[in-house]
Motif scaffolding. Structure first.
Motif, mmCIF file in Angstrom:
data_model
loop_
_atom_site.group_PDB
_atom_site.id
_atom_site.type_symbol
_atom_site.label_atom_id
_atom_site.label_comp_id
_atom_site.label_asym_id
_atom_site.label_seq_id
_atom_site.Cartn_x
_atom_site.Cartn_y
_atom_site.Cartn_z
ATOM 1 N N ASN A 186 6.560 7.265 0.864
ATOM 2 C CA ASN A 186 5.408 6.497 0.393
ATOM 3 C C ASN A 186 4.401 7.431 -0.277
ATOM 4 O O ASN A 186 4.463 8.653 -0.139
ATOM 5 C CB ASN A 186 4.778 5.703 1.540
ATOM 6 C CG ASN A 186 4.184 6.590 2.612
ATOM 7 O OD1 ASN A 186 3.189 7.288 2.401
ATOM 8 N ND2 ASN A 186 4.786 6.585 3.791
ATOM 9 N N ALA A 187 3.456 6.835 -1.016
ATOM 10 C CA ALA A 187 2.535 7.624 -1.832
ATOM 11 C C ALA A 187 1.704 8.578 -0.988
ATOM 12 O O ALA A 187 1.497 9.750 -1.355
ATOM 13 C CB ALA A 187 1.622 6.685 -2.620
ATOM 14 N N ARG A 188 1.238 8.103 0.155
ATOM 15 C CA ARG A 188 0.389 8.951 0.996
ATOM 16 C C ARG A 188 1.174 10.142 1.538
ATOM 17 O O ARG A 188 0.668 11.283 1.531
ATOM 18 C CB ARG A 188 -0.168 8.123 2.150
ATOM 19 C CG ARG A 188 -1.081 8.893 3.086
ATOM 20 C CD ARG A 188 -1.657 7.988 4.156
ATOM 21 N NE ARG A 188 -2.501 8.715 5.093
ATOM 22 C CZ ARG A 188 -3.130 8.152 6.106
ATOM 23 N NH1 ARG A 188 -3.032 6.846 6.311
ATOM 24 N NH2 ARG A 188 -3.885 8.886 6.911
ATOM 25 N N ALA A 189 2.397 9.912 1.999
ATOM 26 C CA ALA A 189 3.198 10.997 2.570
ATOM 27 C C ALA A 189 3.579 12.019 1.513
ATOM 28 O O ALA A 189 3.550 13.234 1.764
ATOM 29 C CB ALA A 189 4.448 10.429 3.234
ATOM 30 N N GLY B 244 0.794 -1.220 0.000
ATOM 31 C CA GLY B 244 0.000 0.000 0.000
ATOM 32 C C GLY B 244 0.828 1.272 0.000
ATOM 33 O O GLY B 244 0.293 2.357 -0.268
ATOM 34 N N HIS B 245 2.134 1.164 0.284
ATOM 35 C CA HIS B 245 3.000 2.350 0.251
ATOM 36 C C HIS B 245 3.229 2.842 -1.172
ATOM 37 O O HIS B 245 3.688 3.972 -1.373
ATOM 38 C CB HIS B 245 4.345 2.062 0.913
ATOM 39 C CG HIS B 245 4.256 1.727 2.365
ATOM 40 N ND1 HIS B 245 3.259 2.208 3.175
ATOM 41 C CD2 HIS B 245 5.062 0.952 3.156
ATOM 42 C CE1 HIS B 245 3.440 1.752 4.414
ATOM 43 N NE2 HIS B 245 4.505 0.995 4.418
ATOM 44 N N GLY B 246 2.979 1.989 -2.154
ATOM 45 C CA GLY B 246 3.052 2.442 -3.537
ATOM 46 C C GLY B 246 4.389 2.300 -4.222
ATOM 47 O O GLY B 246 4.598 2.869 -5.302
ATOM 48 N N TYR B 247 5.311 1.547 -3.647
ATOM 49 C CA TYR B 247 6.605 1.338 -4.296
ATOM 50 C C TYR B 247 6.535 0.137 -5.243
ATOM 51 O O TYR B 247 5.939 -0.894 -4.913
ATOM 52 C CB TYR B 247 7.691 1.066 -3.254
ATOM 53 C CG TYR B 247 8.001 2.235 -2.348
ATOM 54 C CD1 TYR B 247 8.812 3.275 -2.787
ATOM 55 C CD2 TYR B 247 7.489 2.288 -1.056
ATOM 56 C CE1 TYR B 247 9.103 4.339 -1.947
ATOM 57 C CE2 TYR B 247 7.779 3.353 -0.212
ATOM 58 C CZ TYR B 247 8.590 4.373 -0.662
ATOM 59 O OH TYR B 247 8.881 5.428 0.164
#
Length: 338
Positions: A267-270, A34-37
């Protein structure tokens, strides 16, 4: 006094799809995905941080057509621990490169170090009028004995280094300003409680090897209060914006006039949260590169800057900000003119 960046060189660990290897690091696979990496770069055990640094530095010097023996200053910026204690990795880098006349500087302020390294070059050039050429190498080599590259923080840590040749009075990618802020209240975050002078390794067997503190220790610091922790997360973004505003003011520009913000490969959210705090779309950041390469520690911003330059995404005269934050806590911004 001014200087510009002449060339870039890279050295990366072997790429692997995060989805293929995440189970090696954690059972919480869906959280990490879910972090998007998409990709993580990993080195084999025999490859050390200085090996990466030598490869990246050599590539940068070759691209600039600069012999190592003509370099006046070598700055090594690192995130994790280096190969040995009581050992200067920057001096080792100079020796292995053949930079026989260079002053060596080792910087260790976590993920802000690559951004801060350009301020170190500016300072040395200002106080040493004879210095004309510097080599900056920012490197990350995850020490997996102490640090789980996918589970300590909500990031995926990659192994890699970037080298940058800086030259006094060079007209492109000119350094304009650097600003740094520090808040020592958070200095213990991600600390390893064994191995230093306060609690040396004594050679005795232990049930478990020493490890760094992780994100759950950060939560403990805030008494597991979700609202307080969210306030801290907002503070991270707000202080990154403030330090960038200060750097832009010194550079004679505004955040809204920046062509690109090169952030931590978070990560994508940050990254979305920080872009929102700046009021810019993600397309004006390095989000795509972050997803494709993972978090390279101190090397994030210089690595991504080199990729943006090579792709032709930046035009002469545009200004770009390299923005970072790291444990300590530190926030840093360097503004460059393309």
């Amino acid at each position: 006094m001014t200087f510009g960046l002449v060339s870039f060189g890279e050295a990366l660990g072997e790429p692997a799809a995060v989805a293929d290897v995440v189970a090696e690091y954690t059972d919480d696979v869906h959280r990490v995905l879910g972090h998007g990496y998409e990709t993580v770069h990993r080195c084999p055990p025999e490859t050390g941080l200085t090996d990466l640094a030598v490869a990246a530095g050599t590539a940068a010097l070759k691209a600039a057509d600069v012999p190592a023996a003509e370099v006046d200053l070598v700055v090594l910026a690192v995130t994790d621990v280096v190969e040995y204690v009581y050992w200067d990795a920057a001096a080792e880098l100079c020796h292995r490169l053949g930079a026989t006349r260079a002053e060596a500087v080792l910087l260790t302020q976590a993920c802000t170090t690559g951004v801060v390294s350009l301020d170190t070059v500016a300072g040395r050039f200002a106080t040493h009028p004879g210095y004309r050429t510097a080599l900056v190498v920012a490197a990350n080599r995850t020490c997996e004995a102490y640090w789980n590259r996918m589970d300590v923080q909500p990031m995926v840590f990659s192994d890699g280094a970037v080298g940058v040749v800086a030259r006094r009075d060079h007209p492109s990618l000119r350094w304009l300003a650097t600003e740094v802020a520090t808040d020592g209240r958070y200095a213990r975050f991600y600390r390893m409680d064994e191995g230093g002078a306060a609690a040396p390794f004594d050679g005795s067997a232990a049930d478990e090897p020493p490890r760094v503190r992780d994100v759950w220790d950060v939560m403990e610091f805030f008494d597991y209060d979700a609202e307080v922790f969210q306030g801290f997360a907002r503070e991270l973004d707000e202080r990154a914006v403030r330090v960038t505003e200060r750097a832009c003011a010194r550079a004679g520009t505004a955040v809204t006039d920046l062509a690109r913000l090169v952030l931590v490969n978070d990560n994508a959210r940050a990254m979305t949260s920080l872009a929102d705090a700046f009021g810019v779309p993600l397309s004006r950041t390095n989000r795509d590169l972050a997803a494709r390469h993972g978090h390279l520690g101190a090397a994030d911003q210089l690595f991504c800057l080199g990729r943006h330059v090579a792709s032709g995404e930046l035009r002469p005269g545009e200004k770009v900000a390299l923005v970072s934050m790291g444990r300590g806590m530190h926030w840093a911004c360097t503004v460059l003119e393309v």
